[in-house]
Design a protein around this motif. Structure first.
Motif, PDB file in Angstrom:
ATOM      1  N   LEU A  33       1.639  78.919 -14.014  1.00 24.59           N
ATOM      2  CA  LEU A  33       2.707  79.691 -14.426  1.00 24.59           C
ATOM      3  C   LEU A  33       3.751  78.949 -15.575  1.00 24.59           C
ATOM      4  O   LEU A  33       4.003  79.364 -16.654  1.00 24.59           O
ATOM      5  N   LEU A  34       3.665  77.659 -15.330  1.00 27.70           N
ATOM      6  CA  LEU A  34       4.395  76.734 -16.406  1.00 27.70           C
ATOM      7  C   LEU A  34       3.757  76.708 -17.716  1.00 27.70           C
ATOM      8  O   LEU A  34       4.139  76.879 -18.628  1.00 27.70           O
ATOM      9  N   MET A  35       2.336  76.718 -17.507  1.00 25.06           N
ATOM     10  CA  MET A  35       1.499  76.760 -18.769  1.00 25.06           C
ATOM     11  C   MET A  35       1.599  77.995 -19.356  1.00 25.06           C
ATOM     12  O   MET A  35       1.621  78.343 -20.750  1.00 25.06           O
ATOM     13  N   GLY A  40       2.955  81.301 -23.915  1.00 23.97           N
ATOM     14  CA  GLY A  40       3.607  82.352 -24.197  1.00 23.97           C
ATOM     15  C   GLY A  40       4.711  82.345 -25.108  1.00 23.97           C
ATOM     16  O   GLY A  40       5.042  83.266 -26.100  1.00 23.97           O
ATOM     17  N   ALA A  41       5.768  81.560 -24.730  1.00 24.04           N
ATOM     18  CA  ALA A  41       6.791  81.230 -25.566  1.00 24.04           C
ATOM     19  C   ALA A  41       6.354  80.884 -27.182  1.00 24.04           C
ATOM     20  O   ALA A  41       6.881  81.374 -27.996  1.00 24.04           O
ATOM     21  N   MET A 137      -5.240  78.825 -24.748  1.00 25.43           N
ATOM     22  CA  MET A 137      -4.755  78.426 -23.407  1.00 25.43           C
ATOM     23  C   MET A 137      -4.281  79.345 -22.621  1.00 25.43           C
ATOM     24  O   MET A 137      -4.552  79.618 -21.311  1.00 25.43           O
ATOM     25  N   HIS A 138      -3.460  80.470 -23.201  1.00 28.74           N
ATOM     26  CA  HIS A 138      -2.935  81.384 -22.701  1.00 28.74           C
ATOM     27  C   HIS A 138      -3.981  82.389 -22.030  1.00 28.74           C
ATOM     28  O   HIS A 138      -3.754  83.250 -21.072  1.00 28.74           O
ATOM     29  N   ARG A 139      -5.129  82.759 -22.807  1.00 32.54           N
ATOM     30  CA  ARG A 139      -6.255  83.573 -22.360  1.00 32.54           C
ATOM     31  C   ARG A 139      -7.035  83.104 -21.209  1.00 32.54           C
ATOM     32  O   ARG A 139      -7.811  83.676 -20.316  1.00 32.54           O
ATOM     33  N   ILE A 388      13.362  85.075 -22.636  1.00 32.49           N
ATOM     34  CA  ILE A 388      14.144  84.947 -21.445  1.00 32.49           C
ATOM     35  C   ILE A 388      13.291  84.719 -20.233  1.00 32.49           C
ATOM     36  O   ILE A 388      13.493  83.543 -19.338  1.00 32.49           O
ATOM     37  N   PRO A 389      12.437  85.469 -19.850  1.00 30.01           N
ATOM     38  CA  PRO A 389      11.308  85.223 -18.678  1.00 30.01           C
ATOM     39  C   PRO A 389      10.688  83.975 -18.745  1.00 30.01           C
ATOM     40  O   PRO A 389      10.390  83.353 -17.844  1.00 30.01           O
ATOM     41  N   CYS A 390      10.454  83.440 -20.009  1.00 28.62           N
ATOM     42  CA  CYS A 390       9.576  82.216 -20.053  1.00 28.62           C
ATOM     43  C   CYS A 390      10.333  81.259 -19.770  1.00 28.62           C
ATOM     44  O   CYS A 390       9.985  80.046 -19.269  1.00 28.62           O
TER      45      CYS A 390
END
Length: 477
Positions: A33-35, A40-41, A137-139, A388-390
């Motif tokens: 989740l941190l990654m 994502g940000a 990385m996100h994928r 914000i959620p990031c």
């Protein structure tokens, strides 16, 4: 009839069980989740970052006229010999066009071309840019299918974290504002982190949940299942695409590497090769580098202008003799999505043009969610809201780990011990349904439950093990 009220012991057992699920879910997904929130940000601001890092490739002096698309592709191939697979035309005259080139040697390139002059501005290897790295990385965490599965599992378990977190937040000893509705920063140690964790989770649970749910359609297991469900129910890709469902057809995403979500599994049509043997490329010549194919892009561009298409679109060149020109728009607001196939020989449209209005309910909802997820739909306000959620995920993860670290016994994992008598039948049913809907999550549920049972068994054995008495040498006499 109303259900009987829980006894204090039953309430304690219920709370402890929810705490154990929250603990295991957090332990499983915290690093991922941190990654995801970091990458994502970064991707939320992909245009701004690319403009700042590569201004010479992104901006051009506006021109009243534009050179033909074929000339842009030809210029890119002259600078980087190889195969051209796609061109992205700019939305405004002050932006560059991008030609996707697979060179004869080396990694694929994205070549920037001035649409006014046809001059090559430079090139980048997308995966070696900051945004490209964040995207990859996100994928998949750069681990291929295995990485995609890990990310999908993290997203599924994040939903468990959210649900159990709300249950744990719900006051059992009366309502108060400080530490529940807003952070109480005056505390020390574990209390400080707990009073930060709870309010941040409360106020961002909806946004974090939205990110998770809108990200799952891209997942490696859940995504294809949603496509199949949408197709079977007639709420996914448009029925007009079903005419291409022939044995030789290939899904659009597999053929092109990119497609609107709704059309990823849509079967691709094929060009009619009858009577066109003279247009076959010479032996040893890749099809997209064939002059006939490159020149055909100008006819496709003229066709799009005649149909009133916007200036920005993605045009994919046919990759084989029976391939087609594929073109689609991918605007920030998905209501403007349009897709068209063009026969590479006759240069006439194949089938009807498909628009957002033709999508089924699932397709429309997913496309809208995708653009909101990426911060595209409403410009800068959308980006800031999704940021914000990031930030919240980092805050929640760090505070959660800090609480665990401060309460765990030295040298031990510190998982909350189970209590008998917990009434969680409804939650177990919900988890079972979620495991069926998301098969990868269901498999992980079985594994985690087995690990949890094993840990509980080992812990119980240690507690029941009798202490050995050490008998000294002189104790025999």
């Amino acid at each position: 009839m109303t259900a009987p009220a829980m006894t204090p012991r039953a309430r304690a057992a219920f709370h402890r069980t929810i705490w154990r699920w929250h603990f295991w879910a957090g332990l499983l997904v915290a690093p991922v989740l941190l990654m995801l929130s970091l990458t994502g940000a970064i991707y939320l601001f992909n245009d701004e970052l690319n403009d700042a890092l590569y201004p010479e490739l992104r901006h051009v002096i506006p021109s009243a006229t534009s050179v033909p698309v074929s000339r842009m592709i030809g210029a890119a191939l002259a600078a980087h010999p190889g195969t051209a697979t796609r061109i992205d035309t700019p939305a405004t005259p002050d932006r560059s066009a991008v030609v996707f080139v697979t060179p004869r040697h080396g990694a694929p390139l994205r070549v920037a071309v001035d649409p006014g002059s046809g001059r090559v501005l430079g090139s980048v290897v997308y995966d070696r840019t900051l945004v490209g790295w964040a995207d990859a990385m996100h994928r998949s965490m750069l681990l291929g299918v295995a990485g995609e599965w890990v990310i999908e599992l993290a997203a599924c378990w994040a939903l468990v974290l959210l649900v159990t977190g709300v249950i744990l937040w719900w006051p059992r000893g009366g309502w108060r504002g400080s530490g529940m509705l807003w952070p109480r920063l005056s505390g020390r140690g574990r209390r400080f982190w707990r009073d930060l964790h709870a309010p941040v989770g409360l106020w961002t649970v909806t946004l974090v949940g939205f990110l998770v749910v809108t990200g799952l359609p891209w997942a490696d297991v859940t995504g294809p299942m949603l496509h199949r469900l949408g197709a079977a129910a007639g709420i996914g890709y448009p029925p007009s695409f079903r005419q291409y469902g022939i044995p030789q057809s290939v899904p659009m995403k597999a053929a092109l590497g990119d497609a609107p979500w709704t059309l990823e599994d849509a079967p691709m049509p094929r060009s009619s090769m009858a009577g066109h043997a003279d247009h076959m490329p010479a032996v040893g010549t890749s099809l997209p580098s064939d002059p006939h194919v490159i020149q055909g892009t100008d006819r496709v561009a003229a066709l799009l202008r005649a149909r009133g298409w916007p200036p920005a679109y993605r045009l994919f060149l046919p990759m084989e003799p029976s391939g087609v020109y594929t073109v689609f728009t991918y605007p920030d607001q998905p209501q403007g999505q349009r897709t068209l196939y063009v026969d590479r020989y006759s240069l006439r449209p194949i089938g009807a043009e498909v628009r957002f209005a033709d999508y089924g309910l699932l397709g429309k909802a997913t496309e809208l969610g995708v653009q909101l997820h990426m911060g595209n739909y409403a410009g800068r306000p959308n980006q800031l809201v999704m940021l914000i959620p990031c930030i919240a995920i980092w805050t929640l993860t760090i505070s959660g780990v800090a609480m665990w670290w401060k309460r765990r016994p030295a040298g031990r994992l510190g998982a909350p011990p189970p209590l008998s008598g917990a009434r969680i039948r409804g939650l177990l049913v919900a988890l079972a349904v979620a495991g069926i809907v998301m098969p990868l999550f269901g498999a992980s549920l079985v594994l985690v439950a087995a690990i949890d049972r094993l840990v509980a068994f080992v812990t119980a054995r240690r507690r029941l093990r009798p202490h050995r008495q050490v008998v000294g040498p002189d104790a025999t006499g």
